[in-house]
Scaffold this motif. Sequence first.
Motif, PDB file in Angstrom:
ATOM      1  N   ALA A 123      92.990  96.197  10.407  1.00  0.00           N
ATOM      2  CA  ALA A 123      94.204  95.401   9.842  1.00  0.00           C
ATOM      3  C   ALA A 123      93.458  93.940   9.240  1.00  0.00           C
ATOM      4  O   ALA A 123      94.240  93.654   8.311  1.00  0.00           O
ATOM      5  CB  ALA A 123      95.146  95.108  10.934  1.00  0.00           C
ATOM      6  N   SER A 124      92.382  93.544   9.766  1.00  0.00           N
ATOM      7  CA  SER A 124      91.757  92.290   9.418  1.00  0.00           C
ATOM      8  C   SER A 124      90.635  92.617   8.205  1.00  0.00           C
ATOM      9  O   SER A 124      90.356  91.459   7.641  1.00  0.00           O
ATOM     10  CB  SER A 124      91.063  91.630  10.360  1.00  0.00           C
ATOM     11  N   THR A 125      90.549  93.866   7.885  1.00  0.00           N
ATOM     12  CA  THR A 125      89.450  94.124   7.005  1.00  0.00           C
ATOM     13  C   THR A 125      90.079  94.754   5.806  1.00  0.00           C
ATOM     14  O   THR A 125      90.596  94.235   4.820  1.00  0.00           O
ATOM     15  CB  THR A 125      88.353  94.698   7.412  1.00  0.00           C
ATOM     16  N   LEU A 126      90.048  96.191   5.762  1.00  0.00           N
ATOM     17  CA  LEU A 126      90.652  97.306   4.757  1.00  0.00           C
ATOM     18  C   LEU A 126      91.953  96.564   4.403  1.00  0.00           C
ATOM     19  O   LEU A 126      92.303  96.888   3.314  1.00  0.00           O
ATOM     20  CB  LEU A 126      90.269  98.401   5.181  1.00  0.00           C
ATOM     21  N   ALA A 127      92.910  96.628   5.458  1.00  0.00           N
ATOM     22  CA  ALA A 127      94.315  96.479   5.220  1.00  0.00           C
ATOM     23  C   ALA A 127      94.443  94.967   4.481  1.00  0.00           C
ATOM     24  O   ALA A 127      95.342  95.017   3.704  1.00  0.00           O
ATOM     25  CB  ALA A 127      95.223  96.696   6.384  1.00  0.00           C
ATOM     26  N   ALA A 128      93.912  93.993   4.997  1.00  0.00           N
ATOM     27  CA  ALA A 128      94.129  92.676   4.781  1.00  0.00           C
ATOM     28  C   ALA A 128      93.617  92.631   3.114  1.00  0.00           C
ATOM     29  O   ALA A 128      94.297  91.951   2.410  1.00  0.00           O
ATOM     30  CB  ALA A 128      93.479  91.641   5.520  1.00  0.00           C
ATOM     31  N   GLY A 129      92.293  93.109   2.890  1.00  0.00           N
ATOM     32  CA  GLY A 129      91.943  92.983   1.412  1.00  0.00           C
ATOM     33  C   GLY A 129      92.575  93.654   0.413  1.00  0.00           C
ATOM     34  O   GLY A 129      93.026  93.416  -0.747  1.00  0.00           O
ATOM     35  N   ALA A 130      93.267  94.778   0.841  1.00  0.00           N
ATOM     36  CA  ALA A 130      94.293  95.725   0.014  1.00  0.00           C
ATOM     37  C   ALA A 130      95.803  95.056   0.026  1.00  0.00           C
ATOM     38  O   ALA A 130      96.535  95.642  -0.530  1.00  0.00           O
ATOM     39  CB  ALA A 130      94.314  97.123   0.577  1.00  0.00           C
ATOM     40  N   HIS A 131      95.968  93.695   0.647  1.00  0.00           N
ATOM     41  CA  HIS A 131      97.297  93.332   0.803  1.00  0.00           C
ATOM     42  C   HIS A 131      98.536  94.403   1.427  1.00  0.00           C
ATOM     43  O   HIS A 131      99.667  94.540   0.792  1.00  0.00           O
ATOM     44  CB  HIS A 131      97.842  92.662  -0.561  1.00  0.00           C
ATOM     45  N   PHE A 132      97.750  94.971   2.196  1.00  0.00           N
ATOM     46  CA  PHE A 132      98.747  95.929   3.238  1.00  0.00           C
ATOM     47  C   PHE A 132      98.961  95.654   4.414  1.00  0.00           C
ATOM     48  O   PHE A 132      98.179  95.818   5.411  1.00  0.00           O
ATOM     49  CB  PHE A 132      98.064  97.324   2.987  1.00  0.00           C
ATOM     50  N   PRO A 133      99.807  94.789   4.696  1.00  0.00           N
ATOM     51  CA  PRO A 133     100.013  94.261   6.106  1.00  0.00           C
ATOM     52  C   PRO A 133     100.241  95.167   7.209  1.00  0.00           C
ATOM     53  O   PRO A 133     101.009  96.024   6.883  1.00  0.00           O
ATOM     54  CB  PRO A 133     101.103  93.305   5.873  1.00  0.00           C
ATOM     55  N   ILE A 134      99.883  94.777   8.459  1.00  0.00           N
ATOM     56  CA  ILE A 134      99.822  95.718   9.749  1.00  0.00           C
ATOM     57  C   ILE A 134     100.069  94.591  10.773  1.00  0.00           C
ATOM     58  O   ILE A 134      99.798  93.418  10.650  1.00  0.00           O
ATOM     59  CB  ILE A 134      98.358  96.396  10.016  1.00  0.00           C
TER      60      ILE A 134
END
Length: 474
Positions: A123-134
């Motif tokens: 959530a803090s790396t891949l998802a955050a960089g992709a603006h895909f909030p978790i």
Amino acid sequence: MWRLGIWALLLAPSYLEALGWTRLVEKDGVLAGLFGSDVSWLRDLVMGPAGVIWVLGSRGVPFAFLAVSGVVRGLGRDFEDAARVHGAGPWSRAKIMIGLLSPGLWSALAIVFAEAISDYGVASTLAAGAHFPIATFALAGAVTTFPSDYPTAAAIGWLLMVLVALTMLAQRAATRGKSYAVLSGRTRPVRVVALHGWRKPAAFAGLAAFFLLALGVPLLGTVFASLLGNFGTLTAHSLTFDAYRQVFERADLLAPVLLSVRLAVITATLALAGGVLIARLLSRRGSAARGRTAASLDLLLLAALGLPAIVLGAGYIFTYNLPLVTSLGIQLYGTLTLLVIGLLAGALPATSRLLTGSFAQLQDSLLVAARVHGAGPARAWQSTVLPLLSGSLLWAWLLAFADRLLELPLAAMLYPPGQQPLSVAVTTLVNGYDFAGGTATLVVACLGILLVIGVALGLFRLLTPAGWRRWEHR
């Protein structure tokens, strides 16, 4: 070889795999440096829901494997042989076997769902960089921002626990009123069937492709990060092993390693002892009152699995730092004891869930027969339960040990001043822009854990009776 891959995937933190994919597909990443081409289509695929689902799903495979493998070892071949005698075809036999494996399969589903929904690394790396909030990223933001938004964090935490509770209810609805006890004094071990023809290369290709995508990518990113130096470029002249040499020369890293090993051994041992008691209680069939107690305990365990570690650590800090708690003489804040309690709270639910499927296969008649022949309670467990479940118990301890050794959120929030665990020391290096030193230390730590696992399995093979090893391998 495949079991080693399972453990390597289990030991690698989720943020490591996410950063590996990010380093691979970003505009100035490994693929662009090696081939000089823009892989925008792959970047769009990875930096989004598909990439997040893949990383979380591949991270859940080791938990599912450990939950199901113990059940498979104790299944025996009596039911499959009976189905063959009555003319059942391959699909009918598979349906029967899947039904008998239901405790392990549902345990795996619950564990993987809880691990995925409470994961913070992706959530803090891949998802955050992709603006895909978790949810976990929003929860951490509510806790760490100033001023902290604790009501929002609490609401998200409760939502996560409710979702995990719904998974538990689905599990109980699927297995309610059924018995899965298949181990008895006449159970024959599972017969290992060798693959022939096209099945063998197909199985090998499938496993190789999975581990290449799940392990090869983060390994590539981590190794390049440790070999390129802190601000290197992707050229042959910039590769160096200085970071690995410094790991063994810097004395400030020895104390965190020894401290983390000691905490992991204590936590894994306590989690195994508690997990055995809880798994036994959850798998026993008896009165309605006992069933309600087991259901409530099962709900609490799965809720604990879904509770993010960062919220758990904050709760410990708020609770044991209250003036009321201090006035009662409870002086745990800022001590290693509180850190052990937090680590145990994170390890106990997963350990008990992993052992539940194996304990569900035990028939009470085994213990009753031992008691009838004059064995006391301890002797009855030693002669009946321990030989059958020794492999599952060993793997559960190793899982708890490996998981707690590299645990970061709880360690970062609860460690006493001047006593940094290994994960905190590695994070400090990375935050201090010592990327090579941090990644090299992480690689060395993972290799050390694999060494411990190999020694433990080797001692198990050398010191235990042949009958115990038969059940462990089959």
